[in-house]
Motif scaffolding. Sequence first.
Motif, PDB file in Angstrom:
ATOM      1  N   ALA A 124       0.751  -1.301  -0.154  1.00  0.00           N
ATOM      2  CA  ALA A 124      -0.008   0.002  -0.011  1.00  0.00           C
ATOM      3  C   ALA A 124       0.715   1.293   0.162  1.00  0.00           C
ATOM      4  N   THR A 125       1.651   1.189   0.818  1.00  0.00           N
ATOM      5  CA  THR A 125       2.682   2.428   0.829  1.00  0.00           C
ATOM      6  C   THR A 125       3.559   2.700  -0.406  1.00  0.00           C
ATOM      7  N   GLU A 126       3.982   1.747  -0.931  1.00  0.00           N
ATOM      8  CA  GLU A 126       4.880   1.705  -2.329  1.00  0.00           C
ATOM      9  C   GLU A 126       3.964   2.122  -3.233  1.00  0.00           C
ATOM     10  N   THR A 127       2.730   1.701  -3.358  1.00  0.00           N
ATOM     11  CA  THR A 127       1.892   2.176  -4.528  1.00  0.00           C
ATOM     12  C   THR A 127       1.441   3.644  -4.308  1.00  0.00           C
ATOM     13  N   ALA A 128       1.093   4.039  -3.115  1.00  0.00           N
ATOM     14  CA  ALA A 128       0.794   5.413  -2.969  1.00  0.00           C
ATOM     15  C   ALA A 128       1.762   6.294  -3.293  1.00  0.00           C
ATOM     16  N   THR A 129       2.983   5.800  -2.811  1.00  0.00           N
ATOM     17  CA  THR A 129       4.344   6.751  -3.010  1.00  0.00           C
ATOM     18  C   THR A 129       4.578   6.821  -4.593  1.00  0.00           C
ATOM     19  N   MET A 130       4.443   5.861  -5.354  1.00  0.00           N
ATOM     20  CA  MET A 130       4.623   5.776  -6.975  1.00  0.00           C
ATOM     21  C   MET A 130       3.479   6.773  -7.364  1.00  0.00           C
ATOM     22  N   LEU A 131       2.336   6.640  -7.015  1.00  0.00           N
ATOM     23  CA  LEU A 131       1.228   7.407  -7.775  1.00  0.00           C
ATOM     24  C   LEU A 131       1.428   8.974  -7.359  1.00  0.00           C
ATOM     25  N   MET A 132       2.194   9.165  -6.282  1.00  0.00           N
ATOM     26  CA  MET A 132       2.119  10.785  -6.186  1.00  0.00           C
ATOM     27  C   MET A 132       2.622  11.625  -7.040  1.00  0.00           C
ATOM     28  N   ALA A 133       3.353  10.878  -8.199  1.00  0.00           N
ATOM     29  CA  ALA A 133       3.846  11.713  -9.255  1.00  0.00           C
ATOM     30  C   ALA A 133       2.402  12.122 -10.317  1.00  0.00           C
ATOM     31  N   TRP A 134       1.723  11.344 -10.160  1.00  0.00           N
ATOM     32  CA  TRP A 134       0.500  11.534 -10.972  1.00  0.00           C
ATOM     33  C   TRP A 134      -0.429  12.569 -10.523  1.00  0.00           C
ATOM     34  N   VAL A 135      -0.412  12.599  -8.908  1.00  0.00           N
ATOM     35  CA  VAL A 135      -1.239  13.640  -8.249  1.00  0.00           C
ATOM     36  C   VAL A 135      -0.446  14.847  -8.249  1.00  0.00           C
ATOM     37  N   TYR A 138       5.545  -1.424  -9.979  1.00  0.00           N
ATOM     38  CA  TYR A 138       6.415  -0.981 -11.037  1.00  0.00           C
ATOM     39  C   TYR A 138       6.478   0.656 -10.954  1.00  0.00           C
ATOM     40  N   VAL A 139       7.961   0.955 -10.764  1.00  0.00           N
ATOM     41  CA  VAL A 139       8.303   2.290 -10.466  1.00  0.00           C
ATOM     42  C   VAL A 139       8.038   3.180 -11.786  1.00  0.00           C
ATOM     43  N   PHE A 140       8.240   2.835 -12.816  1.00  0.00           N
ATOM     44  CA  PHE A 140       8.042   3.375 -14.220  1.00  0.00           C
ATOM     45  C   PHE A 140       6.684   3.864 -14.395  1.00  0.00           C
ATOM     46  N   ILE A 141       5.726   3.365 -13.905  1.00  0.00           N
ATOM     47  CA  ILE A 141       4.419   3.988 -13.896  1.00  0.00           C
ATOM     48  C   ILE A 141       4.303   5.666 -13.348  1.00  0.00           C
ATOM     49  N   GLY A 142       4.968   5.608 -12.111  1.00  0.00           N
ATOM     50  CA  GLY A 142       4.906   6.949 -11.604  1.00  0.00           C
ATOM     51  C   GLY A 142       5.816   8.068 -12.454  1.00  0.00           C
ATOM     52  N   LYS A 143       7.002   7.356 -12.843  1.00  0.00           N
ATOM     53  CA  LYS A 143       7.784   8.082 -13.684  1.00  0.00           C
ATOM     54  C   LYS A 143       7.324   8.814 -14.950  1.00  0.00           C
ATOM     55  N   PHE A 144       6.503   7.740 -15.459  1.00  0.00           N
ATOM     56  CA  PHE A 144       5.647   8.284 -16.751  1.00  0.00           C
ATOM     57  C   PHE A 144       4.842   9.406 -16.362  1.00  0.00           C
ATOM     58  N   GLY A 145       4.257   9.455 -15.375  1.00  0.00           N
ATOM     59  CA  GLY A 145       3.261  10.680 -14.739  1.00  0.00           C
ATOM     60  C   GLY A 145       4.060  11.925 -14.748  1.00  0.00           C
ATOM     61  N   ALA A 146       5.192  11.817 -14.317  1.00  0.00           N
ATOM     62  CA  ALA A 146       5.975  12.963 -14.463  1.00  0.00           C
ATOM     63  C   ALA A 146       6.376  13.662 -15.749  1.00  0.00           C
ATOM     64  N   PHE A 147       6.723  12.526 -16.644  1.00  0.00           N
ATOM     65  CA  PHE A 147       7.024  13.021 -17.997  1.00  0.00           C
ATOM     66  C   PHE A 147       5.646  13.608 -18.632  1.00  0.00           C
ATOM     67  N   LEU A 148       4.498  12.915 -18.343  1.00  0.00           N
ATOM     68  CA  LEU A 148       3.186  13.449 -19.001  1.00  0.00           C
ATOM     69  C   LEU A 148       3.075  14.933 -18.434  1.00  0.00           C
ATOM     70  N   GLY A 149       3.205  15.119 -17.387  1.00  0.00           N
ATOM     71  CA  GLY A 149       2.899  16.416 -16.680  1.00  0.00           C
ATOM     72  C   GLY A 149       3.694  17.610 -17.231  1.00  0.00           C
ATOM     73  N   TRP A 150       5.043  17.302 -17.706  1.00  0.00           N
ATOM     74  CA  TRP A 150       5.842  18.138 -18.290  1.00  0.00           C
ATOM     75  C   TRP A 150       5.395  18.583 -19.729  1.00  0.00           C
ATOM     76  N   VAL A 151       4.889  17.554 -20.321  1.00  0.00           N
ATOM     77  CA  VAL A 151       4.127  17.474 -21.772  1.00  0.00           C
ATOM     78  C   VAL A 151       3.139  18.485 -21.778  1.00  0.00           C
ATOM     79  N   LEU A 152       2.248  18.009 -20.828  1.00  0.00           N
ATOM     80  CA  LEU A 152       1.014  19.133 -20.545  1.00  0.00           C
ATOM     81  C   LEU A 152       1.262  20.512 -20.241  1.00  0.00           C
ATOM     82  N   LEU A 153       2.170  20.581 -19.488  1.00  0.00           N
ATOM     83  CA  LEU A 153       2.786  21.913 -19.290  1.00  0.00           C
ATOM     84  C   LEU A 153       3.553  22.882 -20.306  1.00  0.00           C
ATOM     85  N   THR A 154       3.977  22.051 -21.120  1.00  0.00           N
ATOM     86  CA  THR A 154       4.571  22.524 -22.345  1.00  0.00           C
ATOM     87  C   THR A 154       3.608  22.859 -23.380  1.00  0.00           C
TER      88      THR A 154
END
Length: 203
Positions: free
Chosen positions: A53-64, A136-152
Motif C-alpha cells: 500500500a505504501t509503495e503504491t501510494a508513493t509511486m502514484l504521487m507523481a500523478w497527483v 512498477y516504478v516506471f508508472i510514476g515516472k511516466f506521470g512526471a513525463f506526462l505532466g511536463w508535456v501538458l505544461l509545455t
Amino acid sequence: MTTKRKQKTLYEIPELLMRFFAWISAAVMLFNMLLIACDVFMRYVFNSPIKGATETATMLMAWVAYAGMGYTLLKGQHMQLGAVYDKLHGRAKHIASFLIYLLATILFAVMIKASWDVFWSSWTIKEKSVAAVTVYVFIGKFGAFLGWVLLTIQALFMTVYCGLGIANPDRYAPILIKSELPTEDELGNFDAPTNQKEGGEAQ
C-alpha cells in the motif's frame, strides 16, 4: 431562452485536455487517500496491513503532483507575484507575459527530455520497488513525463497568444494572474465595519 456560451480565447483551446488530466490527478489522490485509510484500518484493527500500500501510494504521487499542473497553469493558479505585472498595461503587459511564458515553455521542453530519459531507463529495466508485492516504478515516472508535456503544451499556447497580443493589444486582452493576496479595496473593507462601530460609539 438560450444561454450564450463564452467564446474561448486561443490559450484556452487545450482546456478539455488539461481538465481531463486534472480530474485524473484528483481521482488518483482520492484513490491514495482511500488506500492509506484502509491500510491503517487493517493494520491497527486486524493487524494485517495491505501489502504494497505504501509503495503504491508513493509511486502514484507523481500523478497527483504532475497531471493537474497544466490545468493549474491555464487557470493562473500557480504561485505568482503580481506587484509589478499589475502596474503594466496594454502592449507592455503582453510583452512581460510573452517573455515569462516563452521562458517557461523552453524550461518545460527541457524537462520533457530529462523526464523521458528517466522514464525510459526505468521502463527498459522494468524497474520495480522492493516490496511484498510488485510495484512498477516506471508508472510514476511516466506521470512526471506526462505532466511536463501538458505544461509545455499549455505554456506554448499562452506564448503564442501573448505574441498576438503584442502585435494587436486592442484585440487581445492580457492574460490575468490570480493572486491570493488581498487588494487594497479588499483590505479597506476590513476597516469599514470597525470605523462604523467606532463612529456609532462616539455618537
